[in-house]
Scaffold this motif. Structure first.
Motif, PDB file in Angstrom:
ATOM      1  N   SER A  39     -12.529 -10.000  -8.323  1.00 26.00           N
ATOM      2  CA  SER A  39     -13.364  -9.455  -7.224  1.00 26.00           C
ATOM      3  C   SER A  39     -13.862 -10.580  -6.316  1.00 26.00           C
ATOM      4  CB  SER A  39     -14.562  -8.691  -7.804  1.00 26.00           C
ATOM      5  OG  SER A  39     -15.340  -9.533  -8.624  1.00 26.00           O
ATOM      6  N   THR A  40     -14.002 -10.173  -5.083  1.00 27.12           N
ATOM      7  CA  THR A  40     -14.608 -11.056  -4.071  1.00 27.12           C
ATOM      8  C   THR A  40     -15.859 -10.351  -3.536  1.00 27.12           C
ATOM      9  OG1 THR A  40     -12.450 -11.948  -3.451  1.00 27.12           O
ATOM     10  CG2 THR A  40     -14.260 -12.236  -1.879  1.00 27.12           C
ATOM     11  N   VAL A  41     -17.001 -11.032  -3.649  1.00 29.60           N
ATOM     12  CA  VAL A  41     -18.303 -10.436  -3.265  1.00 29.60           C
ATOM     13  C   VAL A  41     -18.910 -11.266  -2.133  1.00 29.60           C
ATOM     14  CG1 VAL A  41     -20.605  -9.764  -4.041  1.00 29.60           C
ATOM     15  CG2 VAL A  41     -18.639  -9.618  -5.618  1.00 29.60           C
ATOM     16  N   MET A  42     -19.377 -10.550  -1.110  1.00 31.92           N
ATOM     17  CA  MET A  42     -20.013 -11.205   0.041  1.00 31.92           C
ATOM     18  C   MET A  42     -21.336 -10.483   0.380  1.00 31.92           C
ATOM     19  SD  MET A  42     -17.702 -13.552   0.862  1.00 31.92           S
ATOM     20  CE  MET A  42     -18.140 -14.046   2.523  1.00 31.92           C
ATOM     21  N   TRP A  43     -22.369 -11.265   0.599  1.00 35.58           N
ATOM     22  CA  TRP A  43     -23.653 -10.727   1.071  1.00 35.58           C
ATOM     23  C   TRP A  43     -23.979 -11.375   2.414  1.00 35.58           C
ATOM     24  CZ3 TRP A  43     -26.789  -6.862  -0.647  1.00 35.58           C
ATOM     25  CH2 TRP A  43     -26.613  -6.371  -1.943  1.00 35.58           C
ATOM     26  N   TYR A  44     -24.350 -10.494   3.395  1.00 38.69           N
ATOM     27  CA  TYR A  44     -24.693 -10.956   4.743  1.00 38.69           C
ATOM     28  C   TYR A  44     -26.079 -10.424   5.134  1.00 38.69           C
ATOM     29  CZ  TYR A  44     -19.779 -12.212   5.463  1.00 38.69           C
ATOM     30  OH  TYR A  44     -18.534 -12.774   5.359  1.00 38.69           O
ATOM     31  N   LEU A  45     -26.772 -11.226   5.942  1.00 43.08           N
ATOM     32  CA  LEU A  45     -28.033 -10.784   6.565  1.00 43.08           C
ATOM     33  C   LEU A  45     -27.742 -10.466   8.019  1.00 43.08           C
ATOM     34  CD1 LEU A  45     -31.092 -10.326   6.754  1.00 43.08           C
ATOM     35  CD2 LEU A  45     -31.353 -12.804   7.107  1.00 43.08           C
ATOM     36  N   VAL A  46     -27.977  -9.217   8.377  1.00 41.29           N
ATOM     37  CA  VAL A  46     -27.730  -8.754   9.743  1.00 41.29           C
ATOM     38  C   VAL A  46     -29.077  -8.477  10.405  1.00 41.29           C
ATOM     39  CG1 VAL A  46     -26.583  -7.045  11.182  1.00 41.29           C
ATOM     40  CG2 VAL A  46     -25.528  -7.763   9.012  1.00 41.29           C
ATOM     41  N   GLN A  47     -29.361  -9.225  11.467  1.00 43.44           N
ATOM     42  CA  GLN A  47     -30.608  -9.049  12.221  1.00 43.44           C
ATOM     43  C   GLN A  47     -30.277  -8.688  13.661  1.00 43.44           C
ATOM     44  OE1 GLN A  47     -32.298 -12.948  11.384  1.00 43.44           O
ATOM     45  NE2 GLN A  47     -33.784 -12.044   9.963  1.00 43.44           N
ATOM     46  N   GLU A  48     -31.146  -7.890  14.245  1.00 42.43           N
ATOM     47  CA  GLU A  48     -30.893  -7.401  15.593  1.00 42.43           C
ATOM     48  C   GLU A  48     -30.840  -8.548  16.588  1.00 42.43           C
ATOM     49  OE1 GLU A  48     -32.739  -4.122  18.746  1.00 42.43           O
ATOM     50  OE2 GLU A  48     -33.693  -4.490  16.794  1.00 42.43           O
ATOM     51  N   GLY A  49     -29.804  -8.537  17.376  1.00 42.88           N
ATOM     52  CA  GLY A  49     -29.650  -9.562  18.398  1.00 42.88           C
ATOM     53  C   GLY A  49     -29.072 -10.853  17.894  1.00 42.88           C
ATOM     54  N   LYS A  50     -28.635 -10.921  16.624  1.00 40.61           N
ATOM     55  CA  LYS A  50     -28.083 -12.158  16.068  1.00 40.61           C
ATOM     56  C   LYS A  50     -26.755 -11.864  15.374  1.00 40.61           C
ATOM     57  CE  LYS A  50     -32.597 -14.288  15.186  1.00 40.61           C
ATOM     58  NZ  LYS A  50     -33.467 -14.899  14.142  1.00 40.61           N
ATOM     59  N   GLU A  59     -40.941 -14.597   5.913  1.00 40.98           N
ATOM     60  CA  GLU A  59     -40.908 -13.494   6.869  1.00 40.98           C
ATOM     61  C   GLU A  59     -39.567 -13.417   7.603  1.00 40.98           C
ATOM     62  OE1 GLU A  59     -43.433 -11.817  10.742  1.00 40.98           O
ATOM     63  OE2 GLU A  59     -43.903 -13.779   9.854  1.00 40.98           O
ATOM     64  N   LYS A  60     -38.935 -14.557   7.806  1.00 38.90           N
ATOM     65  CA  LYS A  60     -37.659 -14.572   8.513  1.00 38.90           C
ATOM     66  C   LYS A  60     -36.527 -13.971   7.681  1.00 38.90           C
ATOM     67  CE  LYS A  60     -36.409 -19.228   6.962  1.00 38.90           C
ATOM     68  NZ  LYS A  60     -36.025 -20.596   7.394  1.00 38.90           N
ATOM     69  N   ASP A  61     -36.782 -13.691   6.399  1.00 39.23           N
ATOM     70  CA  ASP A  61     -35.747 -13.073   5.562  1.00 39.23           C
ATOM     71  C   ASP A  61     -35.667 -11.567   5.750  1.00 39.23           C
ATOM     72  OD1 ASP A  61     -35.066 -15.530   4.459  1.00 39.23           O
ATOM     73  OD2 ASP A  61     -36.572 -15.368   2.866  1.00 39.23           O
ATOM     74  N   SER A  62     -36.513 -11.022   6.564  1.00 36.62           N
ATOM     75  CA  SER A  62     -36.470  -9.573   6.813  1.00 36.62           C
ATOM     76  C   SER A  62     -35.204  -9.220   7.592  1.00 36.62           C
ATOM     77  CB  SER A  62     -37.704  -9.124   7.604  1.00 36.62           C
ATOM     78  OG  SER A  62     -38.886  -9.368   6.876  1.00 36.62           O
ATOM     79  N   GLY A  63     -34.660  -8.052   7.292  1.00 35.61           N
ATOM     80  CA  GLY A  63     -33.470  -7.596   8.001  1.00 35.61           C
ATOM     81  C   GLY A  63     -32.638  -6.673   7.126  1.00 35.61           C
TER      82      GLY A  63
END
Length: 393
Positions: free
Chosen positions: A71-82, A121-125
């Protein structure tokens, strides 16, 4: 560090494409990526840890990972405008992650939950999990992706208390309280601690802005005031000391009143002193002393002067003033003028006691009249009379 070639956004699109192609291929099993059904989002407090749960299954397969699975596992943080930001990647047994991010269970495992430590706080998303499974021959067996929102809350930072205005009796001041960081926005509450406990409410309290308005100050309002900043995850407080003074305005008024009273008192004292002094000067002039000594008479020239007496009154007239001048005055000679102190106005003679008729004495041409004496500045003098017994009358 192992990562897929290309930017994170390209990798994300690649995994999504692989997932769609897996679903379209009838020869491959479908991969189901699961997250708790009742969980639409997570909330966590700043500096705390959180786990984002996720696991996958293959239809018709046992729940545990098979030896042939890769398996290949990926986690991404998606924030509005970025652009999507890669948080963790597990590829071919190697993990690449950002600080504080890790997989909960060691791989290989079908539970691909993500742990985040030391949140900020910047980890929100929105966190996107993408899983791609291959068999031992390298064939793709399935692909799936799910996302979960994370909201990092921040308790209020220690607020700052300030006093706006000059705290004097009768004036108005405002107590201000502001926290520099808070998520959600902090609410504020002002109160006074014992021994004079007091809690404030609207309209004097603005719970959103953190201001407390105090009007018409008095000295009883002096003391410590505490501001509490709070939200759903924490609270912090500060305090300010209010010292209400009488102030220069009240001092000036009091000084003016005292000064006016003192001035009026001094003025009244001067008036009374002036009246008393005036009375003291008038009293000796109005006193008539019975034992006053008669003024000393001037010595008379030669025995040619005439003194007339009766029982109670004496009149003295200079005989020289009554006699006519003896002949014409010599040229160049000075005629002596009687002094004012030796000239006495003629007095009429009283009847003699022996019955003889007195002969009135008319002033001779050489005498000086009373009007002339007045013009010359003479002052009439009353000479006390002496009775036959020798006492002054």
């Amino acid at each position: 560090m192992v990562s897929l070639p290309g930017p994170p956004a390209t990798n994300l699109l690649r995994f999504l494409f692989l997932g769609l192609s897996t679903l379209a291929s009838p020869s491959r099993a479908k991969l189901d990526l699961h997250m708790p059904a009742s969980l639409t989002g997570l909330q966590a407090v700043e500096s705390a840890d959180v786990v984002l749960p996720a696991w996958y299954t293959l239809p018709g397969e046992v729940s545990s990972a098979q030896p042939w699975e890769t398996s290949t596992v990926m986690w991404y943080l998606v924030q509005e405008g970025k652009d999507p930001d890669q948080v963790l990647a597990y590829i071919s047994g190697t993990v690449s992650n950002k600080p504080g991010a890790s997989l909960v269970y060691p791989m290989p495992s079908r539970n691909v939950s993500l742990r985040l430590q030391g949140l900020q706080e910047k980890d929100s998303g929105s966190y996107l999990c993408s899983v791609n499974v291959h068999d031992s021959q390298g064939k793709e067996r399935g692909h799936g992706s799910r996302s979960l929102k994370l909201n990092v809350l921040v308790p209020p930072a220690p607020p700052s208390c300030r006093l706006l205005g000059v705290p004097r009796v009768g004036t108005n001041v405002t107590l201000s309280c502001q926290s520099p960081r808070s998520k959600p926005a902090a609410q504020y509450q002002w109160e006074r601690p014992p021994p004079s406990p007091q809690v404030f409410f609207a309209p004097v309290l603005d719970a959103t802005r953190g201001s407390l308005s105090l009007t018409n100050l008095s000295t009883s309002m002096s003391g410590v005031y505490i501001c509490m900043a709070h939200n759903k995850v924490g609270s912090a407080q500060c305090n300010v000391t209010l010292e209400v003074s009488t102030g220069p305005r009240a001092t000036v008024v009091a000084g003016a009143v005292v000064g006016t009273l003192v001035g009026l008192g001094l003025l009244a004292g001067l008036v009374i002193l002036y009246h008393r002094r005036g009375k003291a000067l008038e009293e000796p002039a109005n006193d008539i002393k019975e034992d006053a000594i008669a003024p000393r008479t001037l010595p008379w020239p030669k025995g040619s002067d005439t003194i007339s007496k009766n029982g109670t009154l004496s009149s003295v007239t200079s005989a020289r003033a009554l006699r006519p001048p003896q002949g014409p005055a010599r040229p160049g000679a000075l005629t002596p003028t009687p002094s004012l102190s030796s000239q006495v106005l003629p007095s009429p003679r009283l009847p003699r006691t022996d019955g003889a008729h007195p002969q009135p004495i008319s002033p001779s041409p050489g005498g000086v009249s009373s009007s002339a004496l007045s013009r010359m500045g003479a002052v009439p003098v009353m000479v006390p009379a002496q009775s036959q017994a020798g006492s002054l009358v």
